[in-house]
Design a protein around this motif. Sequence first.
Motif, mmCIF file in Angstrom:
data_model
loop_
_atom_site.group_PDB
_atom_site.id
_atom_site.type_symbol
_atom_site.label_atom_id
_atom_site.label_comp_id
_atom_site.label_asym_id
_atom_site.label_seq_id
_atom_site.Cartn_x
_atom_site.Cartn_y
_atom_site.Cartn_z
ATOM 1 N N ASP A 168 0.832 -1.217 0.000
ATOM 2 C CA ASP A 168 0.000 0.000 0.000
ATOM 3 C C ASP A 168 0.859 1.256 0.000
ATOM 4 O O ASP A 168 0.514 2.267 -0.639
ATOM 5 C CB ASP A 168 -0.919 0.001 1.226
ATOM 6 N N LEU A 169 1.969 1.206 0.726
ATOM 7 C CA LEU A 169 2.855 2.368 0.773
ATOM 8 C C LEU A 169 3.460 2.650 -0.602
ATOM 9 O O LEU A 169 3.535 3.816 -1.036
ATOM 10 C CB LEU A 169 3.945 2.125 1.812
ATOM 11 N N GLN A 170 3.872 1.584 -1.294
ATOM 12 C CA GLN A 170 4.392 1.769 -2.645
ATOM 13 C C GLN A 170 3.324 2.359 -3.572
ATOM 14 O O GLN A 170 3.592 3.282 -4.356
ATOM 15 C CB GLN A 170 4.886 0.410 -3.192
ATOM 16 N N GLN A 171 2.088 1.824 -3.431
ATOM 17 C CA GLN A 171 1.002 2.348 -4.261
ATOM 18 C C GLN A 171 0.705 3.812 -3.921
ATOM 19 O O GLN A 171 0.439 4.635 -4.812
ATOM 20 C CB GLN A 171 -0.259 1.489 -4.047
ATOM 21 N N GLN A 172 0.771 4.133 -2.623
ATOM 22 C CA GLN A 172 0.527 5.518 -2.209
ATOM 23 C C GLN A 172 1.600 6.455 -2.749
ATOM 24 O O GLN A 172 1.318 7.592 -3.140
ATOM 25 C CB GLN A 172 0.473 5.589 -0.681
ATOM 26 N N ILE A 173 2.853 5.957 -2.780
ATOM 27 C CA ILE A 173 3.942 6.772 -3.338
ATOM 28 C C ILE A 173 3.679 7.057 -4.810
ATOM 29 O O ILE A 173 3.835 8.192 -5.296
ATOM 30 C CB ILE A 173 5.289 6.056 -3.139
ATOM 31 N N LEU A 174 3.255 5.999 -5.524
ATOM 32 C CA LEU A 174 2.943 6.194 -6.943
ATOM 33 C C LEU A 174 1.764 7.160 -7.116
ATOM 34 O O LEU A 174 1.779 8.040 -7.993
ATOM 35 C CB LEU A 174 2.638 4.837 -7.592
ATOM 36 N N ASP A 175 0.741 6.971 -6.256
ATOM 37 C CA ASP A 175 -0.429 7.864 -6.346
ATOM 38 C C ASP A 175 -0.048 9.305 -6.034
ATOM 39 O O ASP A 175 -0.532 10.250 -6.683
ATOM 40 C CB ASP A 175 -1.521 7.395 -5.385
ATOM 41 N N ASN A 176 0.814 9.490 -5.042
ATOM 42 C CA ASN A 176 1.242 10.851 -4.696
ATOM 43 C C ASN A 176 2.020 11.491 -5.835
ATOM 44 O O ASN A 176 1.880 12.686 -6.125
ATOM 45 C CB ASN A 176 2.089 10.833 -3.434
ATOM 46 N N ARG A 205 -0.485 12.405 -8.340
ATOM 47 C CA ARG A 205 -1.250 13.558 -7.871
ATOM 48 C C ARG A 205 -0.439 14.843 -7.972
ATOM 49 O O ARG A 205 -0.960 15.897 -8.374
ATOM 50 C CB ARG A 205 -1.687 13.319 -6.427
ATOM 51 N N ARG A 206 0.850 14.756 -7.596
ATOM 52 C CA ARG A 206 1.686 15.948 -7.711
ATOM 53 C C ARG A 206 1.842 16.376 -9.161
ATOM 54 O O ARG A 206 1.869 17.574 -9.476
ATOM 55 C CB ARG A 206 3.057 15.675 -7.086
ATOM 56 N N GLN A 207 1.920 15.367 -10.046
ATOM 57 C CA GLN A 207 2.012 15.703 -11.465
ATOM 58 C C GLN A 207 0.744 16.420 -11.931
ATOM 59 O O GLN A 207 0.798 17.435 -12.645
ATOM 60 C CB GLN A 207 2.225 14.411 -12.277
ATOM 61 N N LYS A 208 -0.416 15.878 -11.481
ATOM 62 C CA LYS A 208 -1.685 16.522 -11.847
ATOM 63 C C LYS A 208 -1.782 17.921 -11.247
ATOM 64 O O LYS A 208 -2.233 18.866 -11.899
ATOM 65 C CB LYS A 208 -2.857 15.667 -11.369
ATOM 66 N N GLU A 209 -1.364 18.041 -9.981
ATOM 67 C CA GLU A 209 -1.418 19.359 -9.345
ATOM 68 C C GLU A 209 -0.506 20.347 -10.053
ATOM 69 O O GLU A 209 -0.848 21.526 -10.207
ATOM 70 C CB GLU A 209 -1.023 19.235 -7.874
#
Length: 513
Positions: A413-421, A424-428
């Motif tokens: 989950d932490l790896q997935q959260q890192i990818l999601d972040n 998300r930062r790219q989108k932001e």
Amino acid sequence: MGTLPQIRSLPNIFNYFRYAMIEPKTELQKNAIVEARRKELESYQRAIDIQWLNSRMEDGRMGRCLALIQKEAEMEKDFQERTDHAAIVDARAKKEIALGIEIAKERREEACQLLRRHYLREHDPSLRELVKKLQAGYVRRDQQQQILHNQYRRLQEKAEENRANRALAEASYDDQEARERDEQFKIERNHQYCMAIQQQLVNKQRQKQCEYEEMLIEKRNIDDVMRTIADEDQRELQHKHDQTEKMRNEMITFQKAREAWKDKQKEMVVIEDRKIEEQRQVASDRSSAIVAERERKIQLKDESNEKVAIKMLADEAARQHREDLISELQHQECEDKNRQDDLAEWTRSERAKVDMKEGLLAQMEDKKLEATSERARDVGFRRSMESQMADEDEIEEEKKRKIKAKNDQYSADLQQQILDNAARRQKEKAFEEKRNREEYEQDQEWRKEVLEERKKIMEDHVPKLLGYVQPGVISQEDVANPRLADLGINIKTSNRPKRLPKCNAQCRILREY
């Protein structure tokens, strides 16, 4: 059908003539003839009416058909006219509705533009500053106009004053005679005034004389009244003195009478004391006999009291003897009871010893049984504890496996959260860039609208305020405006950079922003 009643009515007519030619002989015949004639006439009249009605019905049916045809033609014509009129009205209404919609749209657009312009003027600092400066220009223009108006008014007043002075100078020559007449009138009026004052002084002197005479009369009356009051006071004082003298004489007389009464009372008291002393002497002789009788009675009473005391002592001795006997019997009973209690106590103690011995033996047996059961219970407890420890070891292993699986899931989950972040930062970042572009575009549009609004404001107000606004309000861009080029505005520009006193670099950046 119309001829049938007519054919049937011919025999009746013949009968009528026949009845008319036959001469009646009796009254009954006359009545029968009259009745027959009446019936024949009625039937004939009915036939004529039916024939007339038939002809009228045929004529009416034809008229109704013609009227119906004419009415249908009129209705068709009216319907055609109304249809044409409705089409015209509908077309006109559509045109009016379209025109109203266009007008409302234009008004809405104008209102939106006005609201937008008002919003720009309210929220843009440069436009607010420009509006303030233009308002100051209007105020200055009004002040200049007021100053010019006041100067013009003062000039007019001065001209009016000069004209009035000239008119007064011209009229002064005509007023010489009037002044002489006025002086003569004043002299006469002063003479009359002096005469009136003199008459007033005479009248005032006469009034003072009258007042003085009235004062003397009033003073004389007051003196008479005071004299009368003094006489009355003197008489009243004399009356009081007489009353006081009379009262003093009465008091002296009363005091003498009182002294005489006191002397008489003293004599009566002395006589009364003598009588009381005599009565006391007689009473003392009588009391000696009473005392002797009282002593005799007391002696008799003492003798009876001695007898009663002797009897009471004897009774007390007998009662004391009885009480001694009773106490001895009670003491003996107590000793017997104590001996019985001691015997019962010894019996109870022996029985308690036997019971204690039996209880100790039973307790020893119970302890042996308890020790045996305790050993068996320890063995069972040890076995149960061993099985429980084995179960706990299995549970601990299961917990470790679950914790390991949970940690693995957490790492995934932490790896997935890192990818999601990262996504998300790219989108932001993309959104921020887009927002910056939009803000830049909005800022450019805002600046463009502000420039347009400034141009409109300058076009509306600069022609009215030319020469009254502060220096620097009209810029070079405003002069380049074609609508303001005809006003002949000349702005001197210099190559020096624009300096803003009391401002640093940050302040200038904020001002430009």
